[in-house]
Motif scaffolding. Sequence first.
Motif, PDB file in Angstrom:
ATOM      1  N   ILE A  19       7.693   6.280   7.328  1.00  0.00           N
ATOM      2  CA  ILE A  19       6.506   6.773   8.053  1.00  0.00           C
ATOM      3  C   ILE A  19       6.762   6.755   9.552  1.00  0.00           C
ATOM      4  O   ILE A  19       6.442   7.722  10.259  1.00  0.00           O
ATOM      5  CB  ILE A  19       5.270   5.947   7.673  1.00  0.00           C
ATOM      6  CG1 ILE A  19       4.900   6.204   6.210  1.00  0.00           C
ATOM      7  CG2 ILE A  19       4.102   6.263   8.592  1.00  0.00           C
ATOM      8  CD1 ILE A  19       3.853   5.272   5.662  1.00  0.00           C
ATOM      9  N   MET A  64       0.207   1.699   1.216  1.00  0.00           N
ATOM     10  CA  MET A  64       1.624   2.067   1.112  1.00  0.00           C
ATOM     11  C   MET A  64       2.443   0.797   0.900  1.00  0.00           C
ATOM     12  O   MET A  64       2.013  -0.293   1.224  1.00  0.00           O
ATOM     13  CB  MET A  64       2.104   2.761   2.399  1.00  0.00           C
ATOM     14  CG  MET A  64       1.514   4.105   2.628  1.00  0.00           C
ATOM     15  SD  MET A  64       2.177   5.254   1.436  1.00  0.00           S
ATOM     16  CE  MET A  64       1.160   6.655   1.757  1.00  0.00           C
ATOM     17  N   LYS A  65       3.631   0.959   0.390  1.00  0.00           N
ATOM     18  CA  LYS A  65       4.534  -0.162   0.197  1.00  0.00           C
ATOM     19  C   LYS A  65       5.241  -0.477   1.509  1.00  0.00           C
ATOM     20  O   LYS A  65       5.379   0.376   2.385  1.00  0.00           O
ATOM     21  CB  LYS A  65       5.542   0.162  -0.895  1.00  0.00           C
ATOM     22  CG  LYS A  65       4.888   0.324  -2.237  1.00  0.00           C
ATOM     23  CD  LYS A  65       5.903   0.588  -3.306  1.00  0.00           C
ATOM     24  CE  LYS A  65       5.161   0.741  -4.626  1.00  0.00           C
ATOM     25  NZ  LYS A  65       6.027   1.120  -5.707  1.00  0.00           N
ATOM     26  N   VAL A 106      -0.425   3.748   6.973  1.00  0.00           N
ATOM     27  CA  VAL A 106       0.205   2.712   6.142  1.00  0.00           C
ATOM     28  C   VAL A 106      -0.751   2.072   5.143  1.00  0.00           C
ATOM     29  O   VAL A 106      -0.343   1.199   4.391  1.00  0.00           O
ATOM     30  CB  VAL A 106       0.868   1.624   7.019  1.00  0.00           C
ATOM     31  CG1 VAL A 106       1.976   2.213   7.850  1.00  0.00           C
ATOM     32  CG2 VAL A 106      -0.149   0.912   7.877  1.00  0.00           C
ATOM     33  N   ASP A 126       8.051   1.719   2.673  1.00  0.00           N
ATOM     34  CA  ASP A 126       7.703   3.065   3.139  1.00  0.00           C
ATOM     35  C   ASP A 126       7.397   3.118   4.634  1.00  0.00           C
ATOM     36  O   ASP A 126       7.321   4.210   5.210  1.00  0.00           O
ATOM     37  CB  ASP A 126       6.492   3.593   2.369  1.00  0.00           C
ATOM     38  CG  ASP A 126       6.793   3.800   0.898  1.00  0.00           C
ATOM     39  OD1 ASP A 126       7.980   4.006   0.574  1.00  0.00           O
ATOM     40  OD2 ASP A 126       5.854   3.749   0.086  1.00  0.00           O
TER      41      ASP A 126
END
Length: 126
Positions: free
Chosen positions: A113, A105-106, A102, A109
Motif C-alpha cells: 500500500i 488489511m494484513k 490499511v 500488505d
Amino acid sequence: MRESIKIIQQAREKIPGGPYENLEVRRFKKEKNSEWNDFEYKFLGKKPSPNFELSRQELYVRVEAPKGELGIYLVGDDSLFPWRWKIRPPGFINLQILPQLVKKMKLADIMTILGSIDIIMGEVDR
C-alpha cells in the motif's frame, strides 16, 4: 527539430529588450585576494542569489509537482528573510489517507500500500 527551432525563433523575437544585471560580474569585481580569487572559487563556488524584500503579508503558493501538490507558505515582515516559511511536500498530503487504506488489511500488505501511494518518508516528517 525543425518545429523546435521555429519555437525558439518565435520566443527570441518576443523576448522584451531592456537592461539586465549580470550577477557574476558583481562577484568578479571583489578585491583581489589570492584565496578567494583563484580559479576554483570563481567557477566552482556558489553563485550569489538575488535579494528582494518580502512585504508584510502572508502568501501561499501551490505548485504542481510530479507526486502531487507542493505548497509553500511565506509570512513576510519587511526584511530580506521571511518571518515564517513552511513547505508542504506532496507526500505529506498523500499520507493522510493511509489510515483508511490499511483498515481490515494484513500487516504484510502495508508495504504494498505504501508503495502504491509512492511517498518519500523523508519528506513527511514536517
